[in-house]
Design a protein around this motif. Structure first.
Motif, PDB file in Angstrom:
ATOM      1  N   HIS A 199     -75.177  49.152  19.144  1.00  0.00           N
ATOM      2  CA  HIS A 199     -74.396  48.126  18.501  1.00  0.00           C
ATOM      3  C   HIS A 199     -72.781  48.341  18.365  1.00  0.00           C
ATOM      4  O   HIS A 199     -72.266  49.748  18.183  1.00  0.00           O
ATOM      5  N   LYS A 200     -72.100  47.312  18.680  1.00  0.00           N
ATOM      6  CA  LYS A 200     -70.449  47.708  18.477  1.00  0.00           C
ATOM      7  C   LYS A 200     -70.013  48.526  17.266  1.00  0.00           C
ATOM      8  O   LYS A 200     -68.952  49.052  17.178  1.00  0.00           O
ATOM      9  N   THR A 201     -70.668  48.457  16.195  1.00  0.00           N
ATOM     10  CA  THR A 201     -70.330  49.317  14.921  1.00  0.00           C
ATOM     11  C   THR A 201     -70.920  50.657  14.824  1.00  0.00           C
ATOM     12  O   THR A 201     -70.442  51.496  13.926  1.00  0.00           O
ATOM     13  N   PHE A 202     -71.499  50.986  15.734  1.00  0.00           N
ATOM     14  CA  PHE A 202     -72.075  52.547  16.143  1.00  0.00           C
ATOM     15  C   PHE A 202     -70.835  53.774  15.619  1.00  0.00           C
ATOM     16  O   PHE A 202     -71.305  54.469  14.667  1.00  0.00           O
ATOM     17  N   ASP A 203     -70.073  53.606  16.234  1.00  0.00           N
ATOM     18  CA  ASP A 203     -68.995  54.645  15.977  1.00  0.00           C
ATOM     19  C   ASP A 203     -68.560  54.607  14.675  1.00  0.00           C
ATOM     20  O   ASP A 203     -68.250  55.610  14.000  1.00  0.00           O
ATOM     21  N   ARG A 204     -68.284  53.420  14.223  1.00  0.00           N
ATOM     22  CA  ARG A 204     -67.628  53.360  12.995  1.00  0.00           C
ATOM     23  C   ARG A 204     -68.430  53.908  12.044  1.00  0.00           C
ATOM     24  O   ARG A 204     -67.958  54.498  10.877  1.00  0.00           O
ATOM     25  N   LEU A 205     -69.760  53.552  12.002  1.00  0.00           N
ATOM     26  CA  LEU A 205     -70.758  54.145  10.987  1.00  0.00           C
ATOM     27  C   LEU A 205     -70.850  55.577  11.279  1.00  0.00           C
ATOM     28  O   LEU A 205     -71.162  56.105  10.062  1.00  0.00           O
ATOM     29  N   VAL A 206     -71.052  56.153  12.372  1.00  0.00           N
ATOM     30  CA  VAL A 206     -71.364  57.485  12.359  1.00  0.00           C
ATOM     31  C   VAL A 206     -70.074  58.398  12.146  1.00  0.00           C
ATOM     32  O   VAL A 206     -70.345  59.907  11.740  1.00  0.00           O
ATOM     33  N   SER A 207     -69.050  57.553  11.993  1.00  0.00           N
ATOM     34  CA  SER A 207     -67.735  58.259  11.656  1.00  0.00           C
ATOM     35  C   SER A 207     -67.773  58.800  10.101  1.00  0.00           C
ATOM     36  O   SER A 207     -67.254  59.779   9.753  1.00  0.00           O
ATOM     37  N   PHE A 208     -68.911  58.300   9.267  1.00  0.00           N
ATOM     38  CA  PHE A 208     -68.913  58.808   7.911  1.00  0.00           C
ATOM     39  C   PHE A 208     -70.236  59.723   7.737  1.00  0.00           C
ATOM     40  O   PHE A 208     -70.267  60.411   6.886  1.00  0.00           O
ATOM     41  N   PHE A 209     -70.704  60.103   8.761  1.00  0.00           N
ATOM     42  CA  PHE A 209     -71.844  61.419   8.669  1.00  0.00           C
ATOM     43  C   PHE A 209     -71.431  62.630   8.358  1.00  0.00           C
ATOM     44  O   PHE A 209     -70.120  62.961   8.724  1.00  0.00           O
ATOM     45  N   PRO A 210     -72.070  63.507   7.760  1.00  0.00           N
ATOM     46  CA  PRO A 210     -71.808  64.721   7.356  1.00  0.00           C
ATOM     47  C   PRO A 210     -71.270  65.354   8.671  1.00  0.00           C
ATOM     48  O   PRO A 210     -71.552  65.342   9.721  1.00  0.00           O
ATOM     49  N   ALA A 211     -70.208  66.466   8.598  1.00  0.00           N
ATOM     50  CA  ALA A 211     -69.798  67.172   9.717  1.00  0.00           C
ATOM     51  C   ALA A 211     -70.892  68.101  10.302  1.00  0.00           C
ATOM     52  O   ALA A 211     -70.748  68.285  11.506  1.00  0.00           O
ATOM     53  N   GLU A 212     -71.713  68.431   9.352  1.00  0.00           N
ATOM     54  CA  GLU A 212     -72.827  69.541   9.994  1.00  0.00           C
ATOM     55  C   GLU A 212     -74.127  68.938  10.809  1.00  0.00           C
ATOM     56  O   GLU A 212     -74.692  69.453  11.387  1.00  0.00           O
ATOM     57  N   VAL A 213     -74.029  67.665  11.004  1.00  0.00           N
ATOM     58  CA  VAL A 213     -75.103  66.871  11.658  1.00  0.00           C
ATOM     59  C   VAL A 213     -74.776  66.982  13.331  1.00  0.00           C
ATOM     60  O   VAL A 213     -73.671  66.598  13.763  1.00  0.00           O
ATOM     61  N   PRO A 214     -75.372  67.571  14.014  1.00  0.00           N
ATOM     62  CA  PRO A 214     -75.266  67.948  15.435  1.00  0.00           C
ATOM     63  C   PRO A 214     -75.792  66.615  16.263  1.00  0.00           C
ATOM     64  O   PRO A 214     -76.870  66.634  16.515  1.00  0.00           O
ATOM     65  N   LEU A 215     -75.183  65.623  16.181  1.00  0.00           N
ATOM     66  CA  LEU A 215     -75.691  64.316  16.676  1.00  0.00           C
ATOM     67  C   LEU A 215     -75.328  63.938  18.273  1.00  0.00           C
ATOM     68  O   LEU A 215     -74.046  64.622  18.751  1.00  0.00           O
ATOM     69  N   THR A 216     -76.072  63.735  19.067  1.00  0.00           N
ATOM     70  CA  THR A 216     -76.105  63.029  20.209  1.00  0.00           C
ATOM     71  C   THR A 216     -76.507  61.962  20.537  1.00  0.00           C
ATOM     72  O   THR A 216     -77.454  61.404  20.180  1.00  0.00           O
ATOM     73  N   GLN A 217     -75.488  61.027  21.258  1.00  0.00           N
ATOM     74  CA  GLN A 217     -75.958  59.631  21.718  1.00  0.00           C
ATOM     75  C   GLN A 217     -76.158  59.716  23.170  1.00  0.00           C
ATOM     76  O   GLN A 217     -75.487  60.153  24.008  1.00  0.00           O
ATOM     77  N   LEU A 218     -77.521  59.206  23.290  1.00  0.00           N
ATOM     78  CA  LEU A 218     -77.956  59.233  24.601  1.00  0.00           C
ATOM     79  C   LEU A 218     -77.824  57.740  25.148  1.00  0.00           C
ATOM     80  O   LEU A 218     -78.800  56.741  24.545  1.00  0.00           O
ATOM     81  N   GLY A 219     -77.108  57.135  26.195  1.00  0.00           N
ATOM     82  CA  GLY A 219     -77.056  55.956  26.540  1.00  0.00           C
ATOM     83  C   GLY A 219     -78.099  55.864  27.884  1.00  0.00           C
ATOM     84  O   GLY A 219     -77.665  56.556  29.019  1.00  0.00           O
ATOM     85  N   LEU A 220     -79.013  55.073  27.990  1.00  0.00           N
ATOM     86  CA  LEU A 220     -80.341  55.162  28.950  1.00  0.00           C
ATOM     87  C   LEU A 220     -80.059  53.900  29.892  1.00  0.00           C
ATOM     88  O   LEU A 220     -79.449  52.911  29.363  1.00  0.00           O
ATOM     89  N   SER A 221     -80.475  53.880  31.249  1.00  0.00           N
ATOM     90  CA  SER A 221     -80.229  52.825  32.001  1.00  0.00           C
ATOM     91  C   SER A 221     -81.266  51.584  31.710  1.00  0.00           C
ATOM     92  O   SER A 221     -82.291  52.016  30.708  1.00  0.00           O
TER      93      SER A 221
END
Length: 454
Positions: A415-437
């Motif tokens: 969703h287009k709001t994904f980056d805006r929402l994850v900007s509120f995540f705690p700094a210690e969350v080791p997040l990876t975004q995987l975009g699949l075919s």
């Protein structure tokens, strides 16, 4: 009219909400519904099926009549236990909006204006979240009887509304259903400070109480299937090894046999059940033909997250190259009394670091915070040492490091709001975004990998 396809669809989900004429809604478990030929039984009432219309891949409208009567009814089947549908939902929300306006006027000490429900759509705020203005203040609320994803989604709605609303915003949550929201706020101080957080009950509106004693997740004790169970599962898998996969059903000590994510058999010490029919050769042949890459059949689009989950488990090394392929568990831990709308997988790397994989096919704006909920639950149980005593990750020393969080979805479905929402995540969350075919039904290919796991 193919009633066998309706029977197959209803076997995919343990609970269905049935709306009569678009108004009344009642919840049925799978045992309450029986289809035989052109007849459908809902508990003790039997109907004759006149027509079947697929509204979406998992929503079906069935026109029925009672035997020996000419008058027809329209039954609409929705997956899961939805509290209200259609007109009933709008009626409940209007009543709540009036009640909340009175409570907010008392809290603010000023007159309150309720905004039209449709006015939030341009910014992505649905009618499920009544909004109000009172002078220099504004508020957004949610009905306490809404489904859990809707209640928890008020955070996302508040963030999106704040981008265009220039007043200070108060967020009103149900007092008895604040557990997940409190857990998020404890870990996201930036979000906690961005709004005034309030809670509502029959006594009125008052500041959110951060104390939450209700345990919202649990780790089911894993029961290892017996030798006879594993032997029977192996025989079933041998029927079509290219299509059938075995998944652990941890709490029940059972093995779930699935075809592209759909359960066709479950084997336990108590015996075997076949939700789509005991003639597995016929079931597998039929489903394999309809549920395949390139098919336009509704069953090829039903419960796609489960299909993607199955494919990711088959190719886990492409998602997490360091994964220990011996340990992959679905839905651990589980959320008490809630329906999850995304698929969760828990695994571990070869060095012992836990990894959470969240799977979604459609563009869901609530995905980031739902993924965070699961990560917070895993972290809570990891720190408490709950996994290995319950029978998970035997022989592995789990590292004392935060679990990896991997969110996997077709690249164009984020969703287009994904980056805006994850900007509120705690700094210690080791997040990876995987975009699949988008061709994931044919082949799992990672087109974009962004974040902690390189």
């Amino acid at each position: 009219m193919n009633t066998d396809e309706l029977k197959t669809l209803l076997a995919m989900e343990p609970t269905w909400t049935v709306s009569v004429g678009g108004q009344e809604a009642e919840i049925f478990v799978s045992e309450d519904v029986e289809i035989s030929g052109r007849s459908i039984r809902l508990r003790r009432i039997r109907h004759v099926i006149e027509s079947i219309t697929w509204l979406r891949h998992n929503v079906v409208r069935v026109r029925v009549r009672r035997p020996y009567r000419s008058q027809t009814d329209v039954l609409t089947f929705y997956p899961g236990a939805q509290r209200a549908t259609g007109l009933e939902a709008r009626r409940h929300r209007r009543a709540f909006q009036k009640h909340a306006a009175v409570a907010l006027a008392r809290y603010f000490g000023a007159s309150v204006v309720a905004l039209p429900p449709a006015s939030g759509r341009p910014v992505g705020v649905s009618a499920a979240y009544p909004r109000f203005r009172a002078g220099s203040r504004a508020a957004i609320a949610v009905h306490p009887d809404e489904p859990s994803p809707v209640v928890d989604g008020i955070m996302r709605a508040a963030i999106l509304w704040a981008a265009v609303e220039r007043r200070k915003i108060s967020v009103v949550v149900p007092a008895g259903r604040r557990a997940n929201l409190v857990a998020r706020l404890e870990n996201m101080p930036r979000l906690a400070g961005a709004f005034e957080w309030l809670q509502w009950d029959d006594d009125g509106v008052y500041p959110l109480d951060p104390a939450e004693t209700t345990q919202t997740t649990r780790v089911e004790k894993r029961r290892q299937p017996g030798v006879s169970v594993e032997a029977q599962a192996a025989r079933i898998l041998s029927l079509c090894p290219d299509l059938l996969r075995a998944f652990p059903h941890a709490g029940g000590g059972a093995i779930s046999i699935r075809l592209r994510g759909l359960e066709v058999a479950r084997i336990s010490d108590r015996g075997a059940t076949f939700p789509m029919g005991a003639s597995l050769e016929t079931v597998v042949e039929d489903l394999g033909r309809k549920r395949r890459y390139g098919s336009r059949h509704p069953l090829a689009r039903a419960f796609e997250e489960r299909w993607l989950e199955s494919s990711l488990v088959d190719h886990l090394d492409r998602i997490l190259p360091a994964a220990d392929l011996r340990y992959v568990y679905p839905q651990v831990p589980s959320f008490t009394g809630q329906q999850r709308q995304i698929v969760d997988l828990l695994t571990v790397t070869r060095e012992g670091r836990l990894a959470v994989i969240e799977v979604k096919v459609g563009a869901d704006p609530d995905l980031p915070f739902q993924a965070l909920d699961y990560w917070l639950a895993v972290e809570r149980h990891r720190k408490a040492g709950d996994f290995q005593p319950a029978g998970y990750f035997e022989g592995i020393e789990i590292l004392d490091r935060p679990a990896l969080l991997i969110v996997a979805a077709p690249l164009l479905s984020f969703h287009k709001t994904f980056d805006r929402l994850v900007s509120f995540f705690p700094a210690e969350v080791p997040l990876t975004q995987l975009g699949l075919s988008d061709l994931w039904k044919k082949e799992i290919r990672v087109l974009r990998r962004k974040g902690a796991v390189e």
